[in-house]
Design a protein around this motif. Structure first.
Motif, PDB file in Angstrom:
ATOM      1  N   LEU A  24      41.653   8.075  68.630  1.00  0.00           N
ATOM      2  CA  LEU A  24      41.226   8.255  67.245  1.00  0.00           C
ATOM      3  C   LEU A  24      40.043   7.353  66.919  1.00  0.00           C
ATOM      4  CD1 LEU A  24      44.713   8.098  65.500  1.00  0.00           C
ATOM      5  CD2 LEU A  24      43.312  10.148  65.830  1.00  0.00           C
ATOM      6  N   PRO A  25      39.244   7.756  65.941  1.00  0.00           N
ATOM      7  CA  PRO A  25      38.213   6.834  65.459  1.00  0.00           C
ATOM      8  C   PRO A  25      38.883   5.566  64.922  1.00  0.00           C
ATOM      9  CG  PRO A  25      37.848   9.046  64.589  1.00  0.00           C
ATOM     10  CD  PRO A  25      39.187   9.047  65.269  1.00  0.00           C
ATOM     11  N   GLU A  26      38.261   4.445  65.096  1.00  0.00           N
ATOM     12  CA  GLU A  26      38.862   3.162  64.729  1.00  0.00           C
ATOM     13  C   GLU A  26      39.336   3.125  63.279  1.00  0.00           C
ATOM     14  OE1 GLU A  26      37.711  -1.525  65.145  1.00  0.00           O
ATOM     15  OE2 GLU A  26      36.673  -0.060  66.387  1.00  0.00           O
ATOM     16  N   GLU A  27      38.599   3.738  62.381  1.00  0.00           N
ATOM     17  CA  GLU A  27      38.960   3.699  60.961  1.00  0.00           C
ATOM     18  C   GLU A  27      40.197   4.539  60.631  1.00  0.00           C
ATOM     19  OE1 GLU A  27      35.758   6.792  61.615  1.00  0.00           O
ATOM     20  OE2 GLU A  27      35.939   4.668  62.112  1.00  0.00           O
ATOM     21  N   GLU A  28      40.644   5.391  61.530  1.00  0.00           N
ATOM     22  CA  GLU A  28      41.825   6.229  61.292  1.00  0.00           C
ATOM     23  C   GLU A  28      43.087   5.685  61.944  1.00  0.00           C
ATOM     24  OE1 GLU A  28      41.171  10.335  62.292  1.00  0.00           O
ATOM     25  OE2 GLU A  28      39.183  10.316  61.386  1.00  0.00           O
ATOM     26  N   ARG A  29      42.945   4.706  62.795  1.00  0.00           N
ATOM     27  CA  ARG A  29      44.080   4.222  63.586  1.00  0.00           C
ATOM     28  C   ARG A  29      45.190   3.629  62.735  1.00  0.00           C
ATOM     29  NH1 ARG A  29      40.519   1.464  68.402  1.00  0.00           N
ATOM     30  NH2 ARG A  29      39.698   3.450  69.198  1.00  0.00           N
ATOM     31  N   GLU A  30      44.855   2.785  61.792  1.00  0.00           N
ATOM     32  CA  GLU A  30      45.867   2.119  60.962  1.00  0.00           C
ATOM     33  C   GLU A  30      46.700   3.134  60.189  1.00  0.00           C
ATOM     34  OE1 GLU A  30      48.221  -0.719  59.653  1.00  0.00           O
ATOM     35  OE2 GLU A  30      46.555  -1.147  61.013  1.00  0.00           O
ATOM     36  N   ARG A  31      46.040   4.103  59.581  1.00  0.00           N
ATOM     37  CA  ARG A  31      46.744   5.129  58.805  1.00  0.00           C
ATOM     38  C   ARG A  31      47.655   5.948  59.719  1.00  0.00           C
ATOM     39  NH1 ARG A  31      43.700  10.114  56.632  1.00  0.00           N
ATOM     40  NH2 ARG A  31      42.363   9.155  58.154  1.00  0.00           N
ATOM     41  N   TRP A  32      47.180   6.301  60.902  1.00  0.00           N
ATOM     42  CA  TRP A  32      47.972   7.086  61.835  1.00  0.00           C
ATOM     43  C   TRP A  32      49.214   6.302  62.264  1.00  0.00           C
ATOM     44  CZ3 TRP A  32      49.866   6.916  66.792  1.00  0.00           C
ATOM     45  CH2 TRP A  32      50.333   8.124  67.321  1.00  0.00           C
ATOM     46  N   LEU A  33      49.017   5.032  62.620  1.00  0.00           N
ATOM     47  CA  LEU A  33      50.147   4.202  63.040  1.00  0.00           C
ATOM     48  C   LEU A  33      51.179   4.066  61.922  1.00  0.00           C
ATOM     49  CD1 LEU A  33      48.746   1.210  65.099  1.00  0.00           C
ATOM     50  CD2 LEU A  33      50.490   2.827  65.808  1.00  0.00           C
ATOM     51  N   ALA A  34      50.703   3.859  60.701  1.00  0.00           N
ATOM     52  CA  ALA A  34      51.616   3.700  59.562  1.00  0.00           C
ATOM     53  C   ALA A  34      52.456   4.952  59.339  1.00  0.00           C
ATOM     54  CB  ALA A  34      50.819   3.363  58.307  1.00  0.00           C
ATOM     55  N   GLY A  35      51.945   6.099  59.687  1.00  0.00           N
ATOM     56  CA  GLY A  35      52.667   7.350  59.489  1.00  0.00           C
ATOM     57  C   GLY A  35      53.618   7.722  60.606  1.00  0.00           C
ATOM     58  N   GLN A  36      53.736   6.894  61.625  1.00  0.00           N
ATOM     59  CA  GLN A  36      54.552   7.243  62.784  1.00  0.00           C
ATOM     60  C   GLN A  36      56.004   6.795  62.723  1.00  0.00           C
ATOM     61  OE1 GLN A  36      53.266   9.406  65.110  1.00  0.00           O
ATOM     62  NE2 GLN A  36      51.766   9.375  63.456  1.00  0.00           N
ATOM     63  N   SER A  37      56.380   5.952  61.788  1.00  0.00           N
ATOM     64  CA  SER A  37      57.755   5.443  61.664  1.00  0.00           C
ATOM     65  C   SER A  37      58.265   4.883  62.990  1.00  0.00           C
ATOM     66  CB  SER A  37      58.701   6.540  61.164  1.00  0.00           C
ATOM     67  OG  SER A  37      58.272   7.037  59.919  1.00  0.00           O
ATOM     68  N   LEU A  38      57.491   3.991  63.567  1.00  0.00           N
ATOM     69  CA  LEU A  38      57.857   3.389  64.848  1.00  0.00           C
ATOM     70  C   LEU A  38      58.851   2.253  64.645  1.00  0.00           C
ATOM     71  CD1 LEU A  38      54.283   3.122  66.375  1.00  0.00           C
ATOM     72  CD2 LEU A  38      55.987   4.873  66.845  1.00  0.00           C
ATOM     73  N   LYS A  39      59.672   2.007  65.674  1.00  0.00           N
ATOM     74  CA  LYS A  39      60.536   0.831  65.659  1.00  0.00           C
ATOM     75  C   LYS A  39      59.638  -0.399  65.671  1.00  0.00           C
ATOM     76  CE  LYS A  39      63.059   2.837  69.021  1.00  0.00           C
ATOM     77  NZ  LYS A  39      63.814   2.787  70.256  1.00  0.00           N
ATOM     78  N   ALA A  40      60.127  -1.482  65.089  1.00  0.00           N
ATOM     79  CA  ALA A  40      59.329  -2.701  64.939  1.00  0.00           C
ATOM     80  C   ALA A  40      58.789  -3.210  66.273  1.00  0.00           C
ATOM     81  CB  ALA A  40      60.141  -3.784  64.245  1.00  0.00           C
TER      82      ALA A  40
END
Length: 69
Positions: A24-40
């Motif tokens: 992903l483009p660097e500016e989209e990474r944070e939003r994508w990660l936040a939407g993944q509901s990953l374990k801590a």
């Protein structure tokens, strides 16, 4: 070093996520990660590898020019 099957499974999962994030483009990474509901622990490992990748800068992206002299 991977010590057991659970750690191996975590690393396999992390690598799959990391490949998607880095594509992903660097500016989209944070939003994508936040939407993944990953374990801590999974999210922490992914973030540490993203940080490590960005710390290398262009080191791995610039091809080495070899001289045949």
């Amino acid at each position: 070093m991977i010590k057991n099957a659970m750690e191996l499974q975590l690393e396999i999962e992390v690598i799959g996520i990391l490949e998607k994030v880095l594509a992903l483009p660097e500016e989209e990474r944070e939003r994508w990660l936040a939407g993944q509901s990953l374990k801590a622990n999974t999210e922490a490992r992914v973030r540490s590898l993203i940080n490590a990748a960005s710390d290398t800068g262009e080191f791995l992206e610039i091809p080495v020019k070899l001289s045949m002299r």
